[in-house]
Design an enzyme around this catalytic site. Structure first.
Site, PDB file in Angstrom:
ATOM      1  N   PRO A  55       6.175   0.086  -4.605  1.00 25.17           N
ATOM      2  CG  PRO A  55       4.795  -1.759  -4.965  1.00 25.17           C
ATOM      3  CD  PRO A  55       5.056  -0.353  -5.432  1.00 25.17           C
ATOM      4  CB  CYS A  56      11.353  -0.814  -4.027  1.00 27.69           C
ATOM      5  SG  CYS A  56      11.573   0.346  -2.687  1.00 27.69           S
TER       6      CYS A  56
END
Length: 156
Positions: free
Chosen positions: A119-120
């Site tokens: 989850p950047c």
């Protein structure tokens, strides 16, 4: 390697992987949706669909991203950001042990090959701004709102 294309609220998502795990998940504005899902990719497709339907807040299929040792370290740290929460690039740099590595951390985030799953999109600027997202800032905003919807407060 097997590939499948699925329709999501944010575009056509491409999933690539094999028996060693999923190596790439990306999104684009155009493409043709697959009519057949390779068996090896079925779990990833199912879990991503559940995520978009609001039924899943974590992923547990096998991952196999390709990257440098530093990139792998950065991506692993991204996996520790809880669903519905955000961290700044500076906080991520501190977690990785070097506050001066903020640009390198941001660069590694931008090379993340596993859209949503790693989850950047949960990493934001120190001032709370939605900075730097390879999939487009509108997608980052959508994902953060999806993971942390505001609920209407009762007036009575």
């Amino acid at each position: 390697m097997e590939t499948v294309y699925i329709k999501t609220p944010l575009g056509i998502t491409t999933i690539i992987g094999d028996e060693n795990g999923i190596s790439s998940i990306s999104v684009s504005d155009e493409g043709t949706v697959s009519t057949i899902i390779p068996t090896i990719l079925e779990e990833a497709v199912s879990q991503l669909n559940d995520y978009f339907e609001g039924k899943r807040n974590h992923f547990d299929f096998k991952l196999n991203p390709k990257g440098t040792e530093f990139q792998q370290k950065v991506w692993k740290a991204l996996l520790e950001i809880p669903y519905g929460k955000t961290r700044t690039y500076l906080e991520q740099s501190k977690i990785l042990g070097d506050v001066k590595a903020i640009r390198a951390v941001a660069s590694a985030n931008g090379k993340n090959p596993l859209w949503i799953v790693v989850p950047c999109h949960r990493v934001i600027g120190s001032d709370g701004s939605l900075t730097g997202y390879a999939g487009g800032l509108w997608r980052k905003k959508w994902l953060l709102e999806h993971e942390n919807p505001t609920t209407q407060q009762s007036l009575f």
